[in-house]
Design a protein around this motif. Structure first.
Motif, PDB file in Angstrom:
ATOM      1  N   PHE A 189      14.740 -30.243 -14.748  1.00 38.24           N
ATOM      2  CA  PHE A 189      13.482 -30.806 -14.279  1.00 38.24           C
ATOM      3  C   PHE A 189      12.533 -30.785 -15.474  1.00 38.24           C
ATOM      4  O   PHE A 189      12.216 -29.720 -16.000  1.00 38.24           O
ATOM      5  CB  PHE A 189      12.920 -29.971 -13.118  1.00 38.24           C
ATOM      6  N   ILE A 190      12.120 -31.970 -15.920  1.00 40.51           N
ATOM      7  CA  ILE A 190      11.336 -32.076 -17.150  1.00 40.51           C
ATOM      8  C   ILE A 190       9.881 -32.374 -16.808  1.00 40.51           C
ATOM      9  O   ILE A 190       9.582 -33.329 -16.093  1.00 40.51           O
ATOM     10  CB  ILE A 190      11.888 -33.192 -18.062  1.00 40.51           C
ATOM     11  N   VAL A 191       8.987 -31.565 -17.348  1.00 43.51           N
ATOM     12  CA  VAL A 191       7.555 -31.745 -17.139  1.00 43.51           C
ATOM     13  C   VAL A 191       6.913 -32.134 -18.465  1.00 43.51           C
ATOM     14  O   VAL A 191       7.134 -31.489 -19.487  1.00 43.51           O
ATOM     15  CB  VAL A 191       6.894 -30.450 -16.613  1.00 43.51           C
ATOM     16  N   GLY A 192       6.140 -33.195 -18.453  1.00 39.80           N
ATOM     17  CA  GLY A 192       5.411 -33.617 -19.641  1.00 39.80           C
ATOM     18  C   GLY A 192       3.918 -33.548 -19.394  1.00 39.80           C
ATOM     19  O   GLY A 192       3.455 -33.722 -18.256  1.00 39.80           O
ATOM     20  N   VAL A 193       3.161 -33.269 -20.447  1.00 38.81           N
ATOM     21  CA  VAL A 193       1.705 -33.227 -20.343  1.00 38.81           C
ATOM     22  C   VAL A 193       1.149 -34.563 -20.815  1.00 38.81           C
ATOM     23  O   VAL A 193       1.320 -34.938 -21.973  1.00 38.81           O
ATOM     24  CB  VAL A 193       1.117 -32.078 -21.187  1.00 38.81           C
ATOM     25  N   ASP A 194       0.509 -35.268 -19.909  1.00 36.90           N
ATOM     26  CA  ASP A 194       0.021 -36.616 -20.197  1.00 36.90           C
ATOM     27  C   ASP A 194      -1.456 -36.562 -20.573  1.00 36.90           C
ATOM     28  O   ASP A 194      -2.272 -36.009 -19.835  1.00 36.90           O
ATOM     29  CB  ASP A 194       0.211 -37.496 -18.953  1.00 36.90           C
ATOM     30  N   ILE A 195      -1.762 -37.126 -21.733  1.00 39.59           N
ATOM     31  CA  ILE A 195      -3.151 -37.113 -22.189  1.00 39.59           C
ATOM     32  C   ILE A 195      -3.455 -38.441 -22.894  1.00 39.59           C
ATOM     33  O   ILE A 195      -2.638 -38.933 -23.678  1.00 39.59           O
ATOM     34  CB  ILE A 195      -3.416 -35.914 -23.123  1.00 39.59           C
ATOM     35  N   GLU A 196      -4.603 -38.996 -22.589  1.00 31.92           N
ATOM     36  CA  GLU A 196      -4.998 -40.267 -23.190  1.00 31.92           C
ATOM     37  C   GLU A 196      -5.179 -40.087 -24.698  1.00 31.92           C
ATOM     38  O   GLU A 196      -5.578 -39.028 -25.167  1.00 31.92           O
ATOM     39  CB  GLU A 196      -6.306 -40.723 -22.525  1.00 31.92           C
ATOM     40  N   ARG A 197      -4.884 -41.127 -25.463  1.00 26.37           N
ATOM     41  CA  ARG A 197      -4.801 -41.035 -26.918  1.00 26.37           C
ATOM     42  C   ARG A 197      -6.061 -40.453 -27.558  1.00 26.37           C
ATOM     43  O   ARG A 197      -5.990 -39.534 -28.379  1.00 26.37           O
ATOM     44  CB  ARG A 197      -4.518 -42.430 -27.501  1.00 26.37           C
ATOM     45  N   GLU A 198      -7.219 -40.976 -27.211  1.00 27.72           N
ATOM     46  CA  GLU A 198      -8.449 -40.510 -27.843  1.00 27.72           C
ATOM     47  C   GLU A 198      -8.764 -39.069 -27.467  1.00 27.72           C
ATOM     48  O   GLU A 198      -9.279 -38.290 -28.277  1.00 27.72           O
ATOM     49  CB  GLU A 198      -9.615 -41.434 -27.500  1.00 27.72           C
ATOM     50  N   ALA A 199      -8.457 -38.698 -26.233  1.00 26.48           N
ATOM     51  CA  ALA A 199      -8.678 -37.310 -25.815  1.00 26.48           C
ATOM     52  C   ALA A 199      -7.746 -36.375 -26.572  1.00 26.48           C
ATOM     53  O   ALA A 199      -8.141 -35.268 -26.965  1.00 26.48           O
ATOM     54  CB  ALA A 199      -8.449 -37.174 -24.312  1.00 26.48           C
ATOM     55  N   ARG A 200      -6.516 -36.829 -26.785  1.00 27.23           N
ATOM     56  CA  ARG A 200      -5.556 -36.031 -27.560  1.00 27.23           C
ATOM     57  C   ARG A 200      -6.051 -35.824 -28.987  1.00 27.23           C
ATOM     58  O   ARG A 200      -6.008 -34.720 -29.525  1.00 27.23           O
ATOM     59  CB  ARG A 200      -4.194 -36.730 -27.572  1.00 27.23           C
ATOM     60  N   ARG A 201      -6.538 -36.896 -29.596  1.00 29.68           N
ATOM     61  CA  ARG A 201      -7.049 -36.801 -30.957  1.00 29.68           C
ATOM     62  C   ARG A 201      -8.232 -35.837 -31.038  1.00 29.68           C
ATOM     63  O   ARG A 201      -8.343 -35.040 -31.968  1.00 29.68           O
ATOM     64  CB  ARG A 201      -7.450 -38.186 -31.461  1.00 29.68           C
ATOM     65  N   ARG A 202      -9.111 -35.918 -30.054  1.00 29.65           N
ATOM     66  CA  ARG A 202     -10.283 -35.048 -30.044  1.00 29.65           C
ATOM     67  C   ARG A 202      -9.870 -33.576 -29.914  1.00 29.65           C
ATOM     68  O   ARG A 202     -10.386 -32.706 -30.633  1.00 29.65           O
ATOM     69  CB  ARG A 202     -11.209 -35.431 -28.891  1.00 29.65           C
ATOM     70  N   LYS A 203      -8.920 -33.301 -29.027  1.00 26.62           N
ATOM     71  CA  LYS A 203      -8.472 -31.924 -28.823  1.00 26.62           C
ATOM     72  C   LYS A 203      -7.785 -31.381 -30.078  1.00 26.62           C
ATOM     73  O   LYS A 203      -7.951 -30.208 -30.434  1.00 26.62           O
ATOM     74  CB  LYS A 203      -7.520 -31.856 -27.619  1.00 26.62           C
ATOM     75  N   ILE A 204      -7.007 -32.221 -30.744  1.00 29.38           N
ATOM     76  CA  ILE A 204      -6.341 -31.794 -31.973  1.00 29.38           C
ATOM     77  C   ILE A 204      -7.367 -31.431 -33.038  1.00 29.38           C
ATOM     78  O   ILE A 204      -7.267 -30.393 -33.710  1.00 29.38           O
ATOM     79  CB  ILE A 204      -5.391 -32.899 -32.492  1.00 29.38           C
ATOM     80  N   SER A 205      -8.370 -32.291 -33.206  1.00 30.40           N
ATOM     81  CA  SER A 205      -9.397 -32.047 -34.221  1.00 30.40           C
ATOM     82  C   SER A 205     -10.189 -30.776 -33.914  1.00 30.40           C
ATOM     83  O   SER A 205     -10.468 -29.965 -34.808  1.00 30.40           O
ATOM     84  CB  SER A 205     -10.347 -33.247 -34.310  1.00 30.40           C
ATOM     85  N   GLU A 206     -10.538 -30.586 -32.644  1.00 34.94           N
ATOM     86  CA  GLU A 206     -11.295 -29.391 -32.255  1.00 34.94           C
ATOM     87  C   GLU A 206     -10.461 -28.128 -32.472  1.00 34.94           C
ATOM     88  O   GLU A 206     -10.973 -27.106 -32.958  1.00 34.94           O
ATOM     89  CB  GLU A 206     -11.717 -29.502 -30.787  1.00 34.94           C
TER      90      GLU A 206
END
Length: 218
Positions: free
Chosen positions: A100-117
């Motif tokens: 059973f595979i679970v993936g975390v879905d995040i919109e591109r710009e939100a992902r970029r913001r979280k990475i930078s923070e």
């Protein structure tokens, strides 16, 4: 570890790692450890990064530049390619897992913001000092650079190849690119027949757990 957990009737959870390794485990394939080829390394030791890149291209199409962002990584990539050129294709060691595979879905710009923070938070929490300490312990810069991403760019800053501003900029770009490649791989897994249950990254943790439990009961 997986077999030990199953023997004890525990529910195994594989979290993180590269998409390639996750898919390999789920399909039941065996990936042999590629040994050091001293003769090949001696032959390649004086070649430039450009020359090594050209040699690597004779083995395969380069899908990203992480194979060849340093001479040491390029030599290792050639070593692995040469090993598989002379080996039989990987054999399936175990049956594919009923997973059973679970993936975390995040919109591109939100992902970029979280990475930078998160990068700024880690830099402010002593990440530079950590790498500086490793260098003081005697670990060579080339060895740290080999591991890529944070170790690579922080080491290049600490040995004077990059300014602090250049280091932060290049590292941030590299992490964004890495995250994008991860998502591309996971979407590719879906095309290859894997079913992934995607969860909204911004759901409260309790709600994520509840949704996963509901799916497991089906």
């Amino acid at each position: 570890v997986f077999q030990d957990l199953r023997t004890r009737e525990k529910f195994p959870i594989l979290c993180g790692g590269t998409g390639l390794y996750i898919e390999t485990v789920l399909k039941g394939y065996s990936m042999p450890q590629v040994p050091e080829n001293k003769e090949l390394r001696e032959k390649l030791k004086d070649k430039t990064l450009t020359e090594l890149t050209s040699i690597l291209k004779t083995y395969k199409t380069l899908h990203n530049t992480t194979d060849v962002d340093s001479c040491k990584r390029a030599v290792r990539a050639i070593e692995i390619a040469e090993f598989y050129r002379n080996q039989q294709p990987e054999e399936r060691k175990n049956k594919p897992l009923n997973s059973f595979i679970v993936g975390v879905d995040i919109e591109r710009e939100a992902r970029r913001r979280k990475i930078s923070e998160r990068l700024q938070m880690r830099l402010n929490s002593g990440m530079v000092d950590e790498v500086r300490a490793l260098l003081k312990e005697g670990i060579s810069p080339d060895d740290l650079i080999y591991y890529g991403l944070e170790y690579k760019y922080l080491t290049e800053y600490l040995i004077g190849r990059l300014s602090y501003v250049e280091m932060v900029s290049k590292l941030e770009i590299a992490i964004h690119q890495f995250a994008k490649r991860q998502m591309t791989w996971f979407r590719g897994m879906e095309r290859r027949g894997f079913s992934i249950f995607w969860l909204d990254a911004f759901l409260p943790l309790d709600e994520k757990i509840m949704k996963i439990k509901e799916q497991l009961k089906k």
